[in-house]
Scaffold this motif. Structure first.
Motif, PDB file in Angstrom:
ATOM      1  N   ALA A 111       0.842  -1.210   0.000  1.00 21.93           N
ATOM      2  CA  ALA A 111       0.000   0.000   0.000  1.00 21.93           C
ATOM      3  C   ALA A 111       0.870   1.250   0.000  1.00 21.93           C
ATOM      4  CB  ALA A 111      -0.929  -0.013   1.215  1.00 21.93           C
ATOM      5  N   ASP A 112       1.965   1.227   0.748  1.00 20.85           N
ATOM      6  CA  ASP A 112       2.891   2.370   0.771  1.00 20.85           C
ATOM      7  C   ASP A 112       3.562   2.555  -0.588  1.00 20.85           C
ATOM      8  OD1 ASP A 112       2.317   2.819   3.435  1.00 20.85           O
ATOM      9  OD2 ASP A 112       3.978   1.571   4.149  1.00 20.85           O
ATOM     10  N   ILE A 113       3.915   1.424  -1.226  1.00 19.91           N
ATOM     11  CA  ILE A 113       4.518   1.475  -2.563  1.00 19.91           C
ATOM     12  C   ILE A 113       3.532   2.105  -3.541  1.00 19.91           C
ATOM     13  CG2 ILE A 113       5.455   0.092  -4.455  1.00 19.91           C
ATOM     14  CD1 ILE A 113       7.215  -0.089  -1.989  1.00 19.91           C
ATOM     15  N   GLU A 114       2.287   1.658  -3.475  1.00 17.49           N
ATOM     16  CA  GLU A 114       1.254   2.176  -4.373  1.00 17.49           C
ATOM     17  C   GLU A 114       1.029   3.675  -4.154  1.00 17.49           C
ATOM     18  OE1 GLU A 114      -3.278   1.006  -5.837  1.00 17.49           O
ATOM     19  OE2 GLU A 114      -2.392   0.026  -4.074  1.00 17.49           O
ATOM     20  N   ASP A 115       1.024   4.104  -2.891  1.00 18.65           N
ATOM     21  CA  ASP A 115       0.842   5.531  -2.589  1.00 18.65           C
ATOM     22  C   ASP A 115       1.963   6.378  -3.181  1.00 18.65           C
ATOM     23  OD1 ASP A 115      -1.502   5.116  -1.232  1.00 18.65           O
ATOM     24  OD2 ASP A 115      -0.588   5.070   0.763  1.00 18.65           O
ATOM     25  N   ARG A 116       3.176   5.890  -3.104  1.00 23.74           N
ATOM     26  CA  ARG A 116       4.310   6.636  -3.665  1.00 23.74           C
ATOM     27  C   ARG A 116       4.180   6.762  -5.181  1.00 23.74           C
ATOM     28  NH1 ARG A 116      10.160   5.362  -2.029  1.00 23.74           N
ATOM     29  NH2 ARG A 116      10.325   7.397  -3.020  1.00 23.74           N
ATOM     30  N   LEU A 117       3.737   5.690  -5.827  1.00 25.01           N
ATOM     31  CA  LEU A 117       3.560   5.723  -7.276  1.00 25.01           C
ATOM     32  C   LEU A 117       2.395   6.641  -7.671  1.00 25.01           C
ATOM     33  CD1 LEU A 117       4.113   1.933  -8.065  1.00 25.01           C
ATOM     34  CD2 LEU A 117       5.648   3.811  -8.662  1.00 25.01           C
ATOM     35  N   LYS A 118       1.356   6.699  -6.827  1.00 26.11           N
ATOM     36  CA  LYS A 118       0.237   7.608  -7.083  1.00 26.11           C
ATOM     37  C   LYS A 118       0.701   9.061  -7.038  1.00 26.11           C
ATOM     38  CE  LYS A 118      -3.623   4.764  -5.387  1.00 26.11           C
ATOM     39  NZ  LYS A 118      -4.611   4.580  -4.289  1.00 26.11           N
ATOM     40  N   LYS A 119       1.502   9.379  -6.028  1.00 30.71           N
ATOM     41  CA  LYS A 119       1.980  10.762  -5.871  1.00 30.71           C
ATOM     42  C   LYS A 119       2.954  11.160  -6.976  1.00 30.71           C
ATOM     43  CE  LYS A 119       1.457  10.756  -0.829  1.00 30.71           C
ATOM     44  NZ  LYS A 119       2.174  10.685   0.470  1.00 30.71           N
ATOM     45  N   GLU A 120       3.806  10.226  -7.362  1.00 29.80           N
ATOM     46  CA  GLU A 120       4.858  10.542  -8.336  1.00 29.80           C
ATOM     47  C   GLU A 120       4.368  10.485  -9.779  1.00 29.80           C
ATOM     48  OE1 GLU A 120       8.862  11.671  -9.089  1.00 29.80           O
ATOM     49  OE2 GLU A 120       7.856  11.377  -7.146  1.00 29.80           O
ATOM     50  N   PHE A 121       3.497   9.506 -10.082  1.00 34.54           N
ATOM     51  CA  PHE A 121       3.122   9.274 -11.487  1.00 34.54           C
ATOM     52  C   PHE A 121       1.606   9.269 -11.729  1.00 34.54           C
ATOM     53  CE2 PHE A 121       7.116   6.818 -10.733  1.00 34.54           C
ATOM     54  CZ  PHE A 121       7.957   7.594 -11.524  1.00 34.54           C
ATOM     55  N   ASN A 122       0.815   9.691 -10.716  1.00 32.45           N
ATOM     56  CA  ASN A 122      -0.649   9.702 -10.844  1.00 32.45           C
ATOM     57  C   ASN A 122      -1.202   8.310 -11.155  1.00 32.45           C
ATOM     58  OD1 ASN A 122      -0.939  12.557 -10.429  1.00 32.45           O
ATOM     59  ND2 ASN A 122      -0.221  12.872 -12.526  1.00 32.45           N
ATOM     60  N   LEU A 123      -0.649   7.316 -10.507  1.00 32.37           N
ATOM     61  CA  LEU A 123      -1.130   5.943 -10.677  1.00 32.37           C
ATOM     62  C   LEU A 123      -2.602   5.866 -10.284  1.00 32.37           C
ATOM     63  CD1 LEU A 123       0.199   2.997 -11.205  1.00 32.37           C
ATOM     64  CD2 LEU A 123      -0.053   2.742  -8.726  1.00 32.37           C
ATOM     65  N   ASP A 124      -3.425   5.264 -11.139  1.00 31.09           N
ATOM     66  CA  ASP A 124      -4.849   5.126 -10.874  1.00 31.09           C
ATOM     67  C   ASP A 124      -5.273   3.697 -11.158  1.00 31.09           C
ATOM     68  OD1 ASP A 124      -7.546   5.634 -10.387  1.00 31.09           O
ATOM     69  OD2 ASP A 124      -7.909   6.297 -12.447  1.00 31.09           O
ATOM     70  N   ASN A 125      -5.762   3.002 -10.128  1.00 28.51           N
ATOM     71  CA  ASN A 125      -6.202   1.614 -10.283  1.00 28.51           C
ATOM     72  C   ASN A 125      -5.079   0.737 -10.854  1.00 28.51           C
ATOM     73  OD1 ASN A 125      -8.224  -0.332  -9.921  1.00 28.51           O
ATOM     74  ND2 ASN A 125      -8.903  -0.157 -12.048  1.00 28.51           N
ATOM     75  N   GLY A 126      -3.847   1.028 -10.443  1.00 30.07           N
ATOM     76  CA  GLY A 126      -2.701   0.215 -10.846  1.00 30.07           C
ATOM     77  C   GLY A 126      -2.064   0.599 -12.171  1.00 30.07           C
ATOM     78  N   ILE A 127      -2.557   1.669 -12.824  1.00 26.18           N
ATOM     79  CA  ILE A 127      -2.046   2.046 -14.137  1.00 26.18           C
ATOM     80  C   ILE A 127      -1.746   3.548 -14.191  1.00 26.18           C
ATOM     81  CG2 ILE A 127      -2.630   2.250 -16.613  1.00 26.18           C
ATOM     82  CD1 ILE A 127      -4.144  -0.364 -16.375  1.00 26.18           C
ATOM     83  N   ALA A 128      -0.637   3.904 -14.842  1.00 26.72           N
ATOM     84  CA  ALA A 128      -0.285   5.309 -15.072  1.00 26.72           C
ATOM     85  C   ALA A 128       0.352   5.436 -16.452  1.00 26.72           C
ATOM     86  CB  ALA A 128       0.692   5.797 -13.992  1.00 26.72           C
TER      87      ALA A 128
END
Length: 455
Positions: free
Chosen positions: A395-412
């Protein structure tokens, strides 16, 4: 969310796999002699071999094993980091040492052998496998199913199951030293389960290619839709030239026929060979690697700081991973990079589609099944991993990717490429770790193209 996505991905992939009519697998197959390490036994062996020297050898892996402290130091290197590694055992004396140390079980080994049993023996996909030496024992380790090796009889090329090959050639043995999470020697505790591999044969390390393949490769390629190349990791600057000429010839034939080709990377100690792999990577469609392997590639590309970032933290820094993947794609032009590590997978593709993420989810289920059961016996077994919990730390990994690359539902979308992320399922006490990386990469690559074909 992820539990539902896992279930849907499994159903989609199961329906799509029959669309793949043939996969070529080359070049390495062997027998794995697996030893489950005992702390007291290992400490005694380290003391006897010279503790100080073994500890020095555990700081940095040598290019090959020429004495017992190299072997024991390599094992200790893996235990300290919880990382897998494989080295060629050049010394006959060390080979005898390993033989006398013994093993607890024998299994199919080599990336080709493991993938053939999974793709052909479990998924029911016809595969044509390169087996350097088809001994009776090696042949018996292949599962039943559409697994074939080329055989020339009276000038005619045929495809037969290895058990029907009818020649008793040499058995090629690799020694696998497995340890569980928390395994401890001399106060050094393994952060996670893994293994160290000492490869003790003279065929795979020299990338021996059978005459059936050399003389009939174009005909062999006519019967497949996909290809997976592996087994280049033990080559050295002294012996790589001729094998690479043959590999490049094979790649030209596969590229001419429009057959997507995946390179399954493995830790490659020789820098010259690593540089050569980077040079020809653009001739592949796809590559699969973990953090140690990705760091070793960044190192020979001159990205020293990025290489350090990849191995500085546990779990692996996902931003460093994506930075390295982008750099590798820019330099080589490769269309697909699949990164797998303990706890999560990331794919960077020049094309876009939900099916990329679905293939990663399916691969994670296959890996969890292998860890949970020790072997994937049939396609229905993979459903048994649905109840394995998803990695909580992801979950922490996913949050970092969301902040950095706007990851949405596992895809950016990153630099016009698609970034796909999935958290993996973690088996608390895996029965074995051998072959899990090969299970992940082959499952993801084949299922992705099966799903794409279904569109």
């Amino acid at each position: 969310m992820w539990d539902e996505l896992y279930f849907r991905a499994l159903e989609r992939v199961k329906g799509a796999l029959p669309r793949i009519k043939g996969v070529l697998l080359a070049y390495n197959t062997n027998i794995d002699a697996i030893k489950y390490l005992n702390p007291q036994d290992l400490e005694d062996r380290i003391e006897k071999a010279g503790k100080e020297k073994v500890f020095r050898c555990s700081e940095e892996l040598p290019e090959k094993i020429i004495e017992v402290p190299h072997l024991l130091g390599g094992i200790l290197w893996s235990i300290k980091r919880g990382k897998a590694a494989e080295l060629f055992v050049e010394s006959r004396g060390v080979r005898e040492y390993m033989k006398h140390w013994g093993w607890d079980e024998l299994r199919m080994g080599g990336q080709v052998g493991i993938m053939a049993n999974l793709l052909g023996g479990v998924y029911g996909i016809p595969v044509i496998a390169h087996v350097p030496q088809i001994s009776k024992l090696q042949a018996e380790l292949f599962k039943d199913g559409p697994i074939y090796v080329p055989k020339v009889e009276n000038g005619v090329l045929k495809f037969v199951h290895p058990k029907e090959f009818s020649r008793d050639e040499e058995s090629l043995t690799h020694y696998i030293y497995e340890f569980p999470r928390g395994f401890e020697v001399f106060g050094i505790k393994a952060p996670r389960e893994n293994r160290f591999i000492g490869s003790a044969d003279d065929y795979n390390p020299n990338l021996y290619i059978r005459s059936e393949f050399e003389e009939n490769f174009e005909k062999i390629a006519e019967g497949v839709q996909l290809a997976i190349i592996s087994g280049l990791q033990a080559l050295t600057k002294e012996n790589y030239t001729q094998p690479f000429e043959e590999i490049e010839r094979h790649l030209e034939i596969l590229n001419e026929k429009g057959i997507p080709v995946h390179l399954e990377f493995a830790f490659t100690p020789d820098e010259t060979v690593r540089k050569k792999l980077v040079d020809i990577l653009g001739k592949f469609t796809s590559v699969g690697l973990n953090e140690v392997e990705l760091a070793s590639v960044m190192d020979v590309m001159g990205e020293k700081k990025l290489a350090e970032r990849l191995i500085a933290h546990d779990p692996v820094d996902p931003i460093a991973v994506v930075d390295a993947m982008i750099k590798l794609a820019e330099v080589t032009g490769i269309q697909r990079i699949h990164f797998h590590t303990y706890g999560y997978y990331i794919a960077l593709t020049s094309y876009r589609g939900e099916y990329v993420k679905d293939s990663l989810l399916f691969a994670a289920l296959a890996a969890a099944t292998k860890a949970k059961l020790g072997d994937v016996r049939n396609l229905d077994d993979i459903g048994k991993a649905l109840d394995v919990p998803v990695n909580e730390k992801a979950a922490d990994i996913e949050d970092r990717l969301k902040k950095e690359f706007n990851l949405d539902n596992g895809i950016a979308v990153v630099n016009e490429s698609q970034l796909s992320f999935v958290p993996t399922k973690i088996v608390a006490k895996p029965k074995s770790t051998v072959g899990i990386g090969d299970t992940i990469s082959s499952s993801a690559f084949v299922s992705e193209f099966a799903l794409r074909a279904a569109l």
